[in-house]
Write an enzyme that holds these catalytic residues in place. Structure first.
Site, mmCIF file in Angstrom:
data_model
loop_
_atom_site.group_PDB
_atom_site.id
_atom_site.type_symbol
_atom_site.label_atom_id
_atom_site.label_comp_id
_atom_site.label_asym_id
_atom_site.label_seq_id
_atom_site.Cartn_x
_atom_site.Cartn_y
_atom_site.Cartn_z
ATOM 1 N N PHE A 11 0.693 -1.414 0.114
ATOM 2 C CA PHE A 11 0.097 0.007 -0.081
ATOM 3 C C PHE A 11 0.880 1.254 -0.061
ATOM 4 O O PHE A 11 1.824 1.320 0.757
ATOM 5 C CB PHE A 11 -0.821 0.151 1.226
ATOM 6 N N ASP A 12 0.332 2.309 -0.703
ATOM 7 C CA ASP A 12 0.797 3.703 -0.351
ATOM 8 C C ASP A 12 -0.273 3.955 0.807
ATOM 9 O O ASP A 12 -1.300 3.481 0.621
ATOM 10 C CB ASP A 12 0.357 4.398 -1.682
ATOM 11 N N THR A 13 0.229 4.952 1.650
ATOM 12 C CA THR A 13 -0.534 5.417 2.689
ATOM 13 C C THR A 13 -1.133 6.720 2.484
ATOM 14 O O THR A 13 -2.412 7.023 2.474
ATOM 15 C CB THR A 13 0.384 5.497 3.845
ATOM 16 N N THR A 16 -4.317 7.326 0.062
ATOM 17 C CA THR A 16 -5.044 5.870 -0.097
ATOM 18 C C THR A 16 -5.681 5.662 1.117
ATOM 19 O O THR A 16 -6.825 5.363 1.242
ATOM 20 C CB THR A 16 -3.990 5.126 -0.463
#
Length: 239
Positions: A11-13, A16
């Site tokens: 994941f990108d944080t 997102t």
């Protein structure tokens, strides 16, 4: 192709899972309050996107908190404000105050029951602690720009991700689904290195915002408007 086909979700944080646009805008309010002609939210975020990405390209080894402070100084100059070093430093330290999206923590808690979860983030470790706590500390691994020495969209960040997945989890590129909002920071380099991607289109097709526009076209493999929508499809696959 199904979401359940992947054993590892990366994941990108910011953008997102963490609502960085609200966080950035809120943290800019002390500056905006003292400008004679303050920008609108959308104009401020668009300028932030340009300045931040330029700073990341020019100073890839700068800690994110320091890079945000440098970005703030440039925004002051762009908007004709008076320098305020303490204010710039506070802006750089604001990451932990940025709110999570309402669906983020619950979605990650559900997905953690079925997948290993890794975040690849442009943040530094100290700044990221508050964000991770807001998300329920769901991660099997946190990979930061601080340890990599460069910022996304650098290919080096995704090569580092693949190396860590192989070394720590025995995974290969085919085992990974990269989940992210930013086409610029994430989808273009992730697809270039051979990863499958899921776009969390938080802006519902609207361009702009705090993310720079990609320099080339990219087609994510999945597209959802929210993490809740991704989880709904995941549940349907398992039904």
């Amino acid at each position: 192709m199904r979401l359940c086909d992947f054993s590892i979700l990366t994941f990108d944080t910011y953008g997102t899972l963490i609502d960085w646009e609200t966080g950035i805008w809120d943290a800019l309010q002390p500056l905006c309050a003292r400008l004679a002609d303050p920008p609108t939210r959308e104009a401020a975020l668009a300028t932030f996107a340009q300045v931040e990405s330029a700073c990341q390209a020019a100073t890839p080894d700068l800690l994110y908190a320091d890079l945000l402070a440098a970005t703030h100084r440039m925004l002051i100059r762009n908007w004709g404000g008076e320098p305020d070093e303490a204010e710039s430093i506070r802006f750089g330290q604001s990451v932990g105050d940025w709110p999570a999206f309402a669906d983020a923590a619950e979605s990650l808690a559900y997905l953690k029951r079925h997948h290993r979860l890794i975040t690849l983030t442009n943040c530094d470790r100290a700044s990221y602690r508050g964000s991770s706590a807001r998300l329920g500390d769901p991660w099997n691994a946190i990979l930061t720009a601080e340890e990599i020495g460069s910022y996304e969209p650098s290919r080096a960040n995704f090569e580092f991700l693949l190396a860590r997945v192989a070394a720590d989890f025995g995974g290969d590129p085919g085992s990974i689904l990269h989940v992210a909002q930013s086409l610029f920071h994430d989808h273009v380099p992730a697809k270039a290195i051979g990863l499958t991607t899921a776009w969390i289109d938080r802006r519902a097709g609207r361009g702009g915002g705090a993310t720079a526009s990609p320099q080339e076209a990219v087609e994510p493999d999945f597209r959802f408007k929210s993490m809740a929508e991704l989880v709904a499809q995941h549940r349907a696959e398992r039904a």
